[in-house]
Design an enzyme around this catalytic site. Structure first.
Site, PDB file in Angstrom:
ATOM      1  N   LYS A  35       0.452  -1.061   0.177  1.00  0.00           N
ATOM      2  CA  LYS A  35      -0.222  -0.414  -0.204  1.00  0.00           C
ATOM      3  C   LYS A  35       1.389   1.555   0.213  1.00  0.00           C
ATOM      4  O   LYS A  35       2.026   0.862   0.176  1.00  0.00           O
ATOM      5  CB  LYS A  35      -1.033  -0.106   1.009  1.00  0.00           C
ATOM      6  CG  LYS A  35      -0.399  -0.028   2.415  1.00  0.00           C
ATOM      7  CD  LYS A  35      -1.390  -0.558   3.872  1.00  0.00           C
ATOM      8  CE  LYS A  35      -0.474  -0.236   4.969  1.00  0.00           C
ATOM      9  NZ  LYS A  35      -1.225  -0.297   6.161  1.00  0.00           N
ATOM     10  N   ARG A 130     -10.760  -0.146  14.559  1.00  0.00           N
ATOM     11  CA  ARG A 130     -10.946   0.639  13.102  1.00  0.00           C
ATOM     12  C   ARG A 130     -11.921   0.539  12.523  1.00  0.00           C
ATOM     13  O   ARG A 130     -12.877   0.427  11.803  1.00  0.00           O
ATOM     14  CB  ARG A 130     -10.045   0.683  12.687  1.00  0.00           C
ATOM     15  CG  ARG A 130      -8.903   2.120  13.105  1.00  0.00           C
ATOM     16  CD  ARG A 130      -7.287   2.209  12.377  1.00  0.00           C
ATOM     17  NE  ARG A 130      -6.762   0.853  11.423  1.00  0.00           N
ATOM     18  CZ  ARG A 130      -5.829   1.131  10.962  1.00  0.00           C
ATOM     19  NH1 ARG A 130      -5.142   1.438  11.347  1.00  0.00           N
ATOM     20  NH2 ARG A 130      -5.742  -1.111  10.204  1.00  0.00           N
ATOM     21  N   TYR A 253      17.301  29.046   9.375  1.00  0.00           N
ATOM     22  CA  TYR A 253      15.910  29.835   9.871  1.00  0.00           C
ATOM     23  C   TYR A 253      15.678  29.616  11.399  1.00  0.00           C
ATOM     24  O   TYR A 253      15.583  28.401  11.654  1.00  0.00           O
ATOM     25  CB  TYR A 253      14.604  28.974   9.206  1.00  0.00           C
ATOM     26  CG  TYR A 253      14.819  29.559   7.552  1.00  0.00           C
ATOM     27  CD1 TYR A 253      14.379  30.940   7.599  1.00  0.00           C
ATOM     28  CD2 TYR A 253      14.132  28.560   6.462  1.00  0.00           C
ATOM     29  CE1 TYR A 253      13.600  31.122   5.523  1.00  0.00           C
ATOM     30  CE2 TYR A 253      14.233  28.717   5.112  1.00  0.00           C
ATOM     31  CZ  TYR A 253      14.077  30.246   4.779  1.00  0.00           C
ATOM     32  OH  TYR A 253      13.882  30.478   3.745  1.00  0.00           O
ATOM     33  N   MET A 301      13.182  24.248   2.806  1.00  0.00           N
ATOM     34  CA  MET A 301      12.342  23.214   2.220  1.00  0.00           C
ATOM     35  C   MET A 301      12.891  22.211   1.552  1.00  0.00           C
ATOM     36  O   MET A 301      13.037  21.384   1.018  1.00  0.00           O
ATOM     37  CB  MET A 301      11.870  24.013   1.331  1.00  0.00           C
ATOM     38  CG  MET A 301      10.548  23.978   0.270  1.00  0.00           C
ATOM     39  SD  MET A 301       9.783  25.088  -0.438  1.00  0.00           S
ATOM     40  CE  MET A 301       8.149  25.306   0.385  1.00  0.00           C
TER      41      MET A 301
HETATM   42  C1  LIG Z   1      -0.819  -1.521   6.721  1.00  0.00           C
HETATM   43  C2  LIG Z   1      -0.941  -3.132   6.520  1.00  0.00           C
HETATM   44  C3  LIG Z   1      -0.334  -4.224   7.138  1.00  0.00           C
HETATM   45  C4  LIG Z   1       1.088  -4.271   6.854  1.00  0.00           C
HETATM   46  O1  LIG Z   1       1.210  -3.668   8.352  1.00  0.00           O
HETATM   47  P1  LIG Z   1       3.273  -3.302   8.582  1.00  0.00           P
HETATM   48  O2  LIG Z   1       3.159  -2.861  10.561  1.00  0.00           O
HETATM   49  O3  LIG Z   1       3.252  -2.662   7.789  1.00  0.00           O
HETATM   50  O4  LIG Z   1       3.192  -4.618   8.856  1.00  0.00           O
HETATM   51  C5  LIG Z   1      -0.893  -5.289   7.555  1.00  0.00           C
HETATM   52  N1  LIG Z   1      -2.636  -5.824   7.517  1.00  0.00           N
HETATM   53  C6  LIG Z   1      -2.985  -4.708   7.532  1.00  0.00           C
HETATM   54  C7  LIG Z   1      -4.449  -4.706   7.245  1.00  0.00           C
HETATM   55  C8  LIG Z   1      -3.068  -2.788   6.379  1.00  0.00           C
HETATM   56  O5  LIG Z   1      -3.418  -1.844   6.919  1.00  0.00           O
END
Ligand SMILES: *Cc1c(COP(=O)(O)O)cnc(C)c1O
Length: 356
Positions: A35, A130, A253, A301
């Site tokens: 992802k 969640r 800065y 930046m």
């Molecule tokens: C992002 C995610 C993972 C992977 O998690 P890591 O901590 O990066 O290994 C696994 N399952 C779900 C549902 C996720 O959203």
């Protein structure tokens, strides 16, 4: 010449880290989580290193389609599932597996016209709060899913809140076992931390993400190196300027850093618009010409300052490693009060990528 900043993706390290995940869970199939554009590495660059996975987990339909275009014919799991009925046409066309975490999604599946049944991962909310059905409602959701003609194989899924921390996974395993009692099906529970530290949660499928990218789910407390994880992304640049400043001078800065002795300060072509965290304070570790030193002053930046005291040979053009090989991303993240995850995901589009 373009700005000297670049990111290198280490394909062989991705393959190595995938092997480490398999070594920990030899009987499980692996959803390699890609992802967020493969945690900032780019799907196109990560895929060659991770193609020995059993499947890929991601969120965006476009990323799923991209994997098909790259030639991946195996399973692809949508970790948040689909969002509206029209998504199901794409899910169907590309043969995706989808998470189902809500009654709304079940309703959409009931009315969908699909060319073949979809594999689903039915998600239980075991305490993360969640997504997912409560343990009390899980069996009913499974019964409902089972009667939908468009639903094929059902895998039972949950996600851990504290697999990397003190609290651990026992409270969620207990909720999962309660909700999934007598419900048949493979299980998909473990993120990277559970893959590494909680073998009782491996099940049929593991879902490692961060470990594949060479960052430790426990940050610097249990280092990536000690887990045999190799960095997969090196962010590098060069010194584009050097200032010899007398004692009492301030750098950058806000004048937040004052040299208390005469100093040589290097100016690196890397700033927060490249994805380096602006909140990284003076003292964040960094390599200049292979020598470990520290940042000084506020990150701008497009530039940041480094103390050249430990690197007398440094000159304009000297190489700088912000993180990656030789400079663990987890150390930089800790100094900035964040995680390796956030740093890798934040590398900006303007940084050119060099796959290796
Ligand atoms: C992002 C995610 C993972 C992977 O998690 P890591 O901590 O990066 O290994 C696994 N399952 C779900 C549902 C996720 O959203």
């Amino acid at each position: 010449m373009p700005r000297p900043i670049k990111v290198t993706i280490h394909t062989s390290a991705l393959a190595h880290n995938l092997d480490v995940a398999r070594r920990h869970a030899p009987n499980a199939k692996v959803w390699a989580v890609v992802k967020a554009n493969a945690y900032g590495h780019g799907i196109d660059h990560a895929y060659p290193g991770l193609r020995d996975a059993d499947g890929f987990g991601l969120l965006d339909l476009e990323e799923a389609v991209r994997l098909r275009e790259l030639g991946w014919a195996g399973p692809i799991l949508l970790l948040e599932g689909f969002f509206e009925p029209s998504d199901l046409a794409i899910v169907d066309k590309y043969g995706l597996t989808t998470t189902v975490h809500s009654d709304e999604q079940l309703r959409m599946l009931e009315t969908a016209r699909l060319s073949k049944p979809l594999g689903i991962q039915l998600k239980m909310n075991t305490g993360m709060n969640r997504l997912g059905f409560t343990p009390e409602r899980f069996r009913a959701a499974w019964e409902r899913a089972r009667t939908i003609p468009g639903v094929g194989q059902i895998v039972l899924m949950t996600h851990f809140s504290d697999a990397d921390g003190e609290r651990g996974i026992a409270y969620q395993m207990e909720a999962f076992e309660r909700g999934a009692r007598d419900v048949p099906g493979e299980r998909s529970l473990a993120n990277s931390a559970a893959t590494l530290f909680h073998p009782q949660a491996h099940g049929a499928w593991i879902r490692p993400g961060i470990m594949l990218y060479g960052s430790s789910p426990k940050g610097t407390a249990v280092t990536a190196e000690s887990l045999d994880l190799k960095p997969t992304m090196t962010l590098e640049s060069e010194l584009i300027g050097i200032q010899e400043v007398p004692a009492g001078s301030t750098i950058g800065y806000g004048s937040v850093f004052t040299a208390d002795v005469p100093m040589r300060v290097g100016v690196v072509a890397c700033g927060y618009a490249d994805g380096y965290p602006r909140v990284a304070p003076t003292g964040t570790p960094i390599l200049v010409d292979g020598v470990r030193t520290r940042t000084v002053g506020r990150v701008s930046m497009d530039m940041l300052g480094v103390d050249l005291g430990p690197v007398p040979q440094a000159r304009v053009g000297s190489p700088v490693t912000l993180w990656g090989r030789g400079m663990p991303i987890d150390e930089v993240a800790e100094s900035a009060g964040t995680l390796g995850y956030e740093l890798m995901c934040a590398v900006a589009r303007r940084v050119k990528v060099d796959p290796q």
